[in-house]
Write a protein that holds these residues in place. Structure first.
Motif, PDB file in Angstrom:
ATOM      1  N   GLU A   1     -29.208  13.229  63.024  1.00 23.64           N
ATOM      2  CA  GLU A   1     -28.506  14.123  62.095  1.00 23.64           C
ATOM      3  C   GLU A   1     -29.368  14.444  60.879  1.00 23.64           C
ATOM      4  OE1 GLU A   1     -24.809  12.185  61.237  1.00 23.64           O
ATOM      5  OE2 GLU A   1     -24.136  12.334  63.326  1.00 23.64           O
ATOM      6  N   ALA A   2     -29.963  13.422  60.293  1.00 19.58           N
ATOM      7  CA  ALA A   2     -30.803  13.630  59.107  1.00 19.58           C
ATOM      8  C   ALA A   2     -32.082  14.385  59.478  1.00 19.58           C
ATOM      9  CB  ALA A   2     -31.144  12.293  58.463  1.00 19.58           C
TER      10      ALA A   2
ATOM     11  N   ALA B   1     -32.528  16.547  61.951  1.00 22.51           N
ATOM     12  CA  ALA B   1     -32.199  17.953  62.190  1.00 22.51           C
ATOM     13  C   ALA B   1     -32.050  18.696  60.864  1.00 22.51           C
ATOM     14  CB  ALA B   1     -30.924  18.057  63.024  1.00 22.51           C
ATOM     15  N   ARG B   2     -31.383  18.058  59.918  1.00 22.61           N
ATOM     16  CA  ARG B   2     -31.153  18.684  58.604  1.00 22.61           C
ATOM     17  C   ARG B   2     -32.433  18.765  57.784  1.00 22.61           C
ATOM     18  NH1 ARG B   2     -29.906  15.687  54.288  1.00 22.61           N
ATOM     19  NH2 ARG B   2     -29.081  14.021  55.601  1.00 22.61           N
ATOM     20  N   CYS B   3     -33.174  17.661  57.707  1.00 27.38           N
ATOM     21  CA  CYS B   3     -34.304  17.568  56.782  1.00 27.38           C
ATOM     22  C   CYS B   3     -35.635  18.056  57.367  1.00 27.38           C
ATOM     23  CB  CYS B   3     -34.469  16.121  56.319  1.00 27.38           C
ATOM     24  SG  CYS B   3     -33.038  15.492  55.419  1.00 27.38           S
ATOM     25  N   TRP B   4     -35.793  17.983  58.672  1.00 27.55           N
ATOM     26  CA  TRP B   4     -37.053  18.409  59.286  1.00 27.55           C
ATOM     27  C   TRP B   4     -36.946  19.797  59.901  1.00 27.55           C
ATOM     28  CZ3 TRP B   4     -37.390  13.330  62.560  1.00 27.55           C
ATOM     29  CH2 TRP B   4     -37.726  12.260  61.722  1.00 27.55           C
TER      30      TRP B   4
ATOM     31  N   ARG C   1     -34.092  22.173  60.367  1.00 25.72           N
ATOM     32  CA  ARG C   1     -33.383  23.288  59.739  1.00 25.72           C
ATOM     33  C   ARG C   1     -33.845  23.594  58.327  1.00 25.72           C
ATOM     34  NH1 ARG C   1     -28.501  21.028  62.526  1.00 25.72           N
ATOM     35  NH2 ARG C   1     -28.154  19.872  60.624  1.00 25.72           N
ATOM     36  N   SER C   2     -34.669  22.734  57.735  1.00 24.83           N
ATOM     37  CA  SER C   2     -35.101  22.939  56.357  1.00 24.83           C
ATOM     38  C   SER C   2     -36.267  23.913  56.224  1.00 24.83           C
ATOM     39  CB  SER C   2     -35.520  21.599  55.742  1.00 24.83           C
ATOM     40  OG  SER C   2     -36.735  21.174  56.339  1.00 24.83           O
TER      41      SER C   2
ATOM     42  N   ASP D   1     -39.116   8.492  56.162  1.00 24.04           N
ATOM     43  CA  ASP D   1     -37.770   9.062  56.276  1.00 24.04           C
ATOM     44  C   ASP D   1     -36.867   8.142  57.098  1.00 24.04           C
ATOM     45  OD1 ASP D   1     -38.523  11.296  54.795  1.00 24.04           O
ATOM     46  OD2 ASP D   1     -38.769  12.595  56.544  1.00 24.04           O
TER      47      ASP D   1
ATOM     48  N   TRP E   1     -33.451   6.567  55.777  1.00 20.49           N
ATOM     49  CA  TRP E   1     -32.181   6.904  56.423  1.00 20.49           C
ATOM     50  C   TRP E   1     -31.536   5.668  57.035  1.00 20.49           C
ATOM     51  CZ3 TRP E   1     -34.882  11.488  59.247  1.00 20.49           C
ATOM     52  CH2 TRP E   1     -35.137  12.516  58.333  1.00 20.49           C
TER      53      TRP E   1
ATOM     54  N   ASP F   1     -30.903  11.149  51.767  1.00 20.51           N
ATOM     55  CA  ASP F   1     -31.728  12.179  51.139  1.00 20.51           C
ATOM     56  C   ASP F   1     -32.863  12.619  52.051  1.00 20.51           C
ATOM     57  OD1 ASP F   1     -30.116  11.736  48.949  1.00 20.51           O
ATOM     58  OD2 ASP F   1     -31.601  10.514  47.906  1.00 20.51           O
ATOM     59  N   CYS F   2     -33.261  13.886  51.909  1.00 22.20           N
ATOM     60  CA  CYS F   2     -34.355  14.408  52.726  1.00 22.20           C
ATOM     61  C   CYS F   2     -35.715  13.905  52.258  1.00 22.20           C
ATOM     62  CB  CYS F   2     -34.343  15.948  52.709  1.00 22.20           C
ATOM     63  SG  CYS F   2     -33.000  16.622  53.729  1.00 22.20           S
TER      64      CYS F   2
END
Length: 137
Positions: A49-50, A52-55, A57-58, A124, A128, A134-135
């Motif tokens: 989840e982290a 996908a969000r931080c790497w 989709r960012s 990361d 996590w 946090d990213c």
């Protein structure tokens, strides 16, 4: 060795050490991190989840040409996350994030692991896995 040569060699070593200290990201390497998690799949779900969000989709430049593929079905073996080059879904992963055991141990390996991006991935994952979503640390 003359005194001048010794001084030059010492100066070169000092310069190399200073330049290494200026690098923004540490070099990576394989990770083997024991974490507190109920099961390997739960640990990887949090990382997925982290990640996908931080790497992905960012729009982070380090991950621009990569995508994250979860393989969490434990009937097929150990649960893992794969970082693959975009457009090469059948190719070998550039990084594997795997979780197994009790207590759960998260490991990373693959060609990307020994790069600066691998160092960032490891940092990361450590952040996590400790509960900080946090990213960037």
């Amino acid at each position: 060795m003359s005194r001048t040569q010794g001084g030059l060699a010492s100066g070169a070593l000092l310069l190399a050490a200073l330049l290494a200290g200026c690098q923004s990201e540490p070099m990576g390497g394989p990770l083997a991190l024991q974490i507190e998690a109920h099961e390997p799949v739960a640990a990887l779900q949090r990382i997925n989840e982290a990640g996908a969000r931080c790497w992905v989709r960012s729009s982070d430049a380090a991950f621009r040409d990569l995508h994250l593929v979860p393989e969490l079905d434990t009937s097929a073996g150990r649960p893992r996350l794969l970082l693959l080059r975009k457009g090469k879904a059948e190719g070998l992963p550039v990084l594997v994030i795997e979780a197994a055991g009790s207590p759960v141990t998260v490991t990373t390996y693959g060609p990307l692991a020994s790069t600066r991006t691998g160092g960032r991935v490891n940092a990361d994952i450590m952040r996590w896995s400790s509960g900080t979503p946090d990213c960037r640390g």
